[in-house]
Design a protein around this motif. Structure first.
Motif, PDB file in Angstrom:
ATOM      1  N   GLU A   1       0.807  -1.216   0.000  1.00  0.00           N
ATOM      2  CA  GLU A   1       0.000   0.000   0.000  1.00  0.00           C
ATOM      3  C   GLU A   1       0.837   1.262   0.000  1.00  0.00           C
ATOM      4  O   GLU A   1       0.531   2.207   0.680  1.00  0.00           O
TER       5      GLU A   1
ATOM      6  N   PHE B   1      -6.759   4.711  -0.776  1.00  0.00           N
ATOM      7  CA  PHE B   1      -6.617   3.721   0.291  1.00  0.00           C
ATOM      8  C   PHE B   1      -7.399   4.245   1.493  1.00  0.00           C
ATOM      9  O   PHE B   1      -7.087   5.312   2.020  1.00  0.00           O
TER      10      PHE B   1
ATOM     11  N   ALA C   1      -4.020   8.024  -2.538  1.00  0.00           N
ATOM     12  CA  ALA C   1      -2.725   7.359  -2.442  1.00  0.00           C
ATOM     13  C   ALA C   1      -1.825   7.770  -3.599  1.00  0.00           C
ATOM     14  O   ALA C   1      -0.614   7.873  -3.448  1.00  0.00           O
TER      15      ALA C   1
ATOM     16  N   ASN D   1      -7.676   0.589  -5.927  1.00  0.00           N
ATOM     17  CA  ASN D   1      -7.104   0.494  -4.594  1.00  0.00           C
ATOM     18  C   ASN D   1      -5.585   0.486  -4.695  1.00  0.00           C
ATOM     19  O   ASN D   1      -5.004  -0.240  -5.497  1.00  0.00           O
TER      20      ASN D   1
ATOM     21  N   GLY E   1      -3.415  -0.802  -2.859  1.00  0.00           N
ATOM     22  CA  GLY E   1      -2.801  -2.078  -2.510  1.00  0.00           C
ATOM     23  C   GLY E   1      -2.585  -3.007  -3.687  1.00  0.00           C
ATOM     24  O   GLY E   1      -1.800  -3.942  -3.607  1.00  0.00           O
TER      25      GLY E   1
ATOM     26  N   SER F   1       0.707   3.273   3.645  1.00  0.00           N
ATOM     27  CA  SER F   1      -0.278   2.913   4.666  1.00  0.00           C
ATOM     28  C   SER F   1       0.403   2.369   5.915  1.00  0.00           C
ATOM     29  O   SER F   1      -0.248   2.146   6.920  1.00  0.00           O
TER      30      SER F   1
END
Length: 190
Positions: A12, A70, A75, A100, A102, A136
């Motif tokens: 992340e 995120f 992000a 996302n 990630g 993250s």
């Protein structure tokens, strides 16, 4: 505006760098003259990406950034740092639009983005860059380094993921002579 080394070790995490500018201070009257600029719109000639063998995803690439999120936070940006028609930047694995973070982050090991050699022999100068960094986790870092020979690197800036206050375009600048003796082979690494 631009910059140096990138080392990302956790999930992340998203890092973007764009638009490097290097200016020298001329010995006569301390005038400032731009000797290198690259916003990556038309070329990235001379830039090198080196991936650790353990890297599984997230290598640096020149692309038009796609915004990702995120837990409701940005992000990655939807555009590069320049206003107007400019769109390209170096990013660590460009994610799907609105995706996302990630699924498009640096995993497994570091990836480095290294500038071409810049001739600063006999002078000193400033390197400025814009960067975006998101993590993250608290152990991820973005490290910017400078070298005057391409093999020995000195850390200029370390950005951590703590607080995620770096998930916006930020400008940084440093004087090369504060870290290394300027030579004909100055490089920056992200």
């Amino acid at each position: 505006m631009y910059y140096a080394r990138m080392q990302i070790l956790q999930k992340e995490q998203r890092s973007v760098a764009t638009s490097l500018s290097i200016q020298t201070v001329q010995n006569t009257n301390q005038r400032i003259k731009s000797i290198y600029e690259n916003n990556f719109e038309t070329t990235s000639t001379g830039w090198t990406v080196i991936n650790d063998p353990s890297l599984s995803t997230g290598a640096w690439q020149r692309a038009a950034p796609n915004g990702t999120s995120f837990n409701g936070q940005f992000a990655a940006p939807d555009d590069d740092a320049e206003a107007g028609a400019a769109t390209f930047a170096f990013v660590t694995q460009n994610g799907a639009v609105g995706g996302n973070a990630g699924t498009a982050d640096v995993d497994g090991g570091p990836t480095d983005l290294i500038s071409p050699a810049i001739d600063m022999a006999g002078t000193d100068g400033f390197i400025s860059y814009q960067r975006w960094f998101f993590s993250s986790g608290s152990t991820d870092v973005l490290e910017v380094s400078v070298s005057n020979n391409g093999s020995t690197w000195v850390t200029v800036e370390t950005v951590s993921g703590v607080g995620n206050s770096n998930n916006q375009w930020l400008v940084n600048q440093f004087r090369v002579g504060d870290f290394v003796t300027p030579t004909a082979t100055v490089r920056v690494r992200f």
